[in-house]
Design an enzyme around this catalytic site. Structure first.
Site, short mmCIF file in Angstrom:
data_model
loop_
_atom_site.label_atom_id
_atom_site.label_comp_id
_atom_site.label_asym_id
_atom_site.label_seq_id
_atom_site.Cartn_x
_atom_site.Cartn_y
_atom_site.Cartn_z
N ASP A 1 -39.16 28.09 -0.12
CA ASP A 1 -38.88 27.97 -1.62
C ASP A 1 -37.94 28.43 -1.67
OD1 ASP A 1 -40.94 26.80 -3.24
OD2 ASP A 1 -41.68 28.20 -3.50
N ARG B 1 -43.82 33.49 -0.54
CA ARG B 1 -42.44 33.99 -0.48
C ARG B 1 -41.95 35.30 -0.51
NH1 ARG B 1 -39.66 31.26 -5.66
NH2 ARG B 1 -37.95 31.34 -4.62
N ARG C 1 -45.86 35.38 -13.56
CA ARG C 1 -45.35 36.28 -12.28
C ARG C 1 -44.63 36.90 -12.11
NH1 ARG C 1 -43.48 32.14 -8.55
NH2 ARG C 1 -44.96 30.01 -9.06
N HIS D 1 -42.23 30.20 -14.76
CA HIS D 1 -41.25 31.08 -15.10
C HIS D 1 -40.30 31.02 -16.42
CE1 HIS D 1 -40.04 31.81 -10.72
NE2 HIS D 1 -40.73 32.74 -10.86
N CYS E 1 -32.59 26.92 -11.36
CA CYS E 1 -33.71 27.75 -10.48
C CYS E 1 -32.55 28.39 -9.24
CB CYS E 1 -34.90 26.85 -9.90
SG CYS E 1 -36.14 27.01 -11.31
N1 ARG Z 1 -41.40 26.65 -5.97
C1 ARG Z 1 -41.08 28.03 -6.74
C2 ARG Z 1 -41.94 28.69 -6.90
O1 ARG Z 1 -42.77 28.72 -7.68
C3 ARG Z 1 -39.66 27.70 -7.39
C4 ARG Z 1 -39.46 28.55 -8.01
C5 ARG Z 1 -38.46 27.97 -9.51
N2 ARG Z 1 -37.66 28.83 -9.73
C6 ARG Z 1 -37.50 29.10 -10.90
N3 ARG Z 1 -36.27 29.91 -11.01
N4 ARG Z 1 -38.09 28.65 -11.65
O2 ARG Z 1 -41.65 29.96 -6.81
#
Ligand code: ARG
Length: 288
Positions: free
Chosen positions: A68, A93, A139, A168, A262
């Site tokens: 990612d 991550r 998040r 997000h 992203c």
């Molecule tokens: N697979 C990643 C996650 O879920 C995607 C992140 C996408 N980034 C963003 N800025 N929305 O963390």
């Protein structure tokens, strides 16, 4: 209305090791195959588009085992040359933070700190004029919002996300210029919706279809708005409002729940764009 573009400085990460190996948002299905070559082609077009628009783009080398990491927006937040490095929620991550930290350190950025609270960078925190719109719910934690506000000396406005598909803030809202945003009202809690309507009475609101096409995961320089080409309604509305929408295809990266924004971390308050690969000048311009 004639809109004005200002040249930007972006950081991107090549999707060399991109894949969907785990599921940390509802778009991710590890049983669906990904195609590395297509991902790289799509990403390269986005990268080259920024250069054509006159922006500066730096590229951070990705690390194997971090599929990612292409989503550079999550790695940090940079305002006035100050860097707040992310603290990722998911263990998958978390190692990305050190890579971002190292990149900024090696480029001569002097004020770098890793966030104390869970904080997914520009994925959840977007500068809008002289405030920061700060998402929470999935998040970035609300404690992080206060930390962000203190660190950058700007008010951070908490917005609560409620739909896991828009996990997000940058999947639900895009800043178009200092006064204009577009967003998906359905992605927010009632009080956040009310706040957005008060703060941005002229905002563009997205249809559920455009939101699901990742249309709000957009990058604006004040005039050109780069967004997924499938977001037809938003593209028409942006044009009507005097912006120049530019549709891109990032369908491969969308399998991981990501789009153009992203992939793009804006480095704010570094020196104006140039393509010679030199280090950015810091706040105040003192020699390094
Ligand atoms: N697979 C990643 C996650 O879920 C995607 C992140 C996408 N980034 C963003 N800025 N929305 O963390």
């Amino acid at each position: 209305m004639q809109r004005t573009a200002t040249p930007r400085h972006y950081l991107m990460v090549k999707p060399t090791y991109f894949d969907v190996e785990y599921a940390i948002n509802p778009w991710m299905d590890p049983t669906v195959p990904t195609f590395a070559k297509v991902a790289l082609e799509q990403w390269t077009r986005l990268h080259d588009l920024y250069l054509e628009l006159g922006h500066r783009v730096d590229v951070l080398e990705p690390l194997p085992g971090l599929p990612d990491m292409v989503f550079a927006a999550n790695g940090a937040m940079v305002v006035n040359g100050k860097v707040l490095v992310a603290r990722f929620l998911h263990p998958q991550r978390q190692p990305e933070s050190a890579a971002f930290h190292g990149w900024f350190r090696d480029r001569g950025f002097r004020e770098i700190r890793q966030a104390r609270w869970t904080n997914e960078g520009e994925g959840d925190c977007l500068v809008s004029g002289d405030r920061i719109l700060a998402g929470s719910g999935f998040r970035t934690s609300t404690e992080a919002h206060a930390e962000i506000g203190d660190f950058f000396g700007l008010p951070a406005i908490t917005l609560t996300l409620t739909d896991p598909h828009y996990y997000h803030l940058d999947t639900a809202l895009a800043v178009l210029d200092n006064h204009t945003i577009m967003y998906n009202p359905d992605a927010f809690a009632a009080e956040s919706r009310k706040l957005l309507a008060e703060l941005y009475p002229d905002a563009i609101t997205a249809s559920p279809t455009d939101a699901a096409a990742f249309g709000l995961n957009a990058v604006s320089d004040g005039r050109h708005v780069v967004l997924p080409q499938a977001a037809a309604g938003l593209i028409a509305e942006l044009r009507r409002r005097g912006f120049i929408p530019i549709g891109v295809d990032l369908s491969e990266l969308q399998k991981a729940g990501g789009g153009p924004k992203c992939c793009t971390l804006e480095l704010r308050g570094t020196e104006p764009p140039r393509q010679d690969g030199g280090a950015p000048r810091q706040d105040g311009g003192a020699p390094r």
